[in-house]
Structures are given as C-alpha cells and as structure tokens.
Design an enzyme around this catalytic site. Structure first.
Site: not given
Ligand code: IMP
Length: 175
Positions: A45, A99-100, A103-105, A152, A159, A165
């Site tokens: 991403g 990082e792109d 979200d949850t971290g 989202f 993506d 993307r």
């Molecule tokens: P986390 O582990 O939940 O913080 O997710 C991180 C990863 O989930 C990011 O690096 C993205 O690749 C993907 N992700 C989280 N939210 C989105 C979104 O809204 N669109 C696309 N990819 C996402």
C-alpha cells in the site's frame, strides 16, 4: 473517476495529497538534519506515497521494503504475516517506516515489535492516513498525513481486493 471497479468519491484530492506530502518531507528533512535515514516502505500500500515522499526528503537516505499481509477484502484478519523481508540489516540505523494507513494498528504494532528485534538505533513511523476511531492498539505515529473517519478508502496505493491502487486521489468506493 472510473477505477475499473465502479465509482469512487474523492475524499482527499491529488492537490491536497501533494501539498501534505511536501510538508511531511520538509518536516522529516528538518528533524533529521545532518543524519541519514533508512526509509522502509510497507508493501504494497505505501509504494505511491513513498515514491512521492522520498522525493520531498532532502537527506542521504536508503530505501528498502517489507511486505506484510493482514487484510482480506475490507476487513483486517488480525493475523500479520511477512510476505517479503528487508534486503539489508537495520542494526544501528535510524529507520523511518512508511505506511499507507494505520487502521486497527495491529499491523504496525507487529512491525514495530519485529523491527525492534533487529536492533535499529531508532524507528519512527510516517503514515499517510490514520483512522483513530478504529484503533485496537495505540501505536506511535511521528508523521501523519491525514486523519480520516471509519470508512474504507482506496487509491494512491490503497486497494480494494488488489484493485484501485492506481487512482491518483484517495477516495471512497460507492457500493
Ligand atoms: P491495521 O493492521 O488494521 O492497522 O491495517 C493496516 C493495513 O490494512 C494497511 O496497511 C492497509 O493495507 C489495510 N487497510 C486498512 N484500512 C484500509 C482501507 O480503508 N483501505 C485499504 N486498505 C486498508
């Protein structure tokens, strides 16, 4: 704009992305004056964000990538896997993890713990987007592009099941 998979509403325009990335690059340059950095992009991403960001950083840097997967469709699985590893050791180096989106971290937490075992001098995080309302674990983000809500998003590297993307902006797919 047509994305190859339906309509997408613009959330952050190309112009706003460019301005914010330039400001982040200038801030990183100022904060690390006289030092070098290993910029680590989190695949897939971050690749477009990283490509723009590094051109806004005026420091001696090297660039590496780490590939992880934690998502299927639009939901985090919480299970993080390294799909491709760094090509060089980071022991003793100052690392900027790019990082792109946080979200949850959970992915970032996993990465920070994993990189720490390799004994870098420091690790800082630069995330284009953060969704604070979705945080499950709190992770330190030194450089943040934009805070967004619980939606989202796609484009500018992000993506939806591998697609969209290549949109030049960050947008919300209309479902
Ligand atoms: P986390 O582990 O939940 O913080 O997710 C991180 C990863 O989930 C990011 O690096 C993205 O690749 C993907 N992700 C989280 N939210 C989105 C979104 O809204 N669109 C696309 N990819 C996402």
């Amino acid at each position: 704009m047509s994305s190859g998979a339906g309509k997408v509403d613009v959330l952050i325009s190309q112009t706003d992305l460019q301005a914010r990335v330039a400001a982040l690059g200038a801030e990183i340059t100022r904060d690390h004056a006289g030092r070098s950095l290993v910029v680590v992009g989190v695949l897939k991403g971050s690749f477009i964000f990283l490509a723009d960001l590094v051109r806004a950083i005026d420091l001696p840097i090297s660039i590496d990538f780490i590939g992880i997967s934690s998502y299927q469709g639009t939901r985090s699985t919480g299970v993080v896997q390294i799909t491709s590893d760094l090509t060089r050791p980071i022991e003793g180096k100052d690392v900027l993890l790019v990082e792109d989106i946080v979200d949850t971290g959970l992915s970032m937490r996993y990465l920070l713990d994993n990189l720490a075992t390799r004994k870098p001098a420091s690790v800082q995080v630069c995330a284009l987007l953060e969704k604070p309302s979705r945080a499950v674990v709190k992770v330190p983000i030194q450089y943040r592009g934009f805070e967004i809500g619980d939606e989202f998003v796609v484009g500018y590297g992000l993506d939806w099941d591998g697609k969209m993307r290549n949109l030049p902006f960050v947008g919300v797919p209309r479902v």
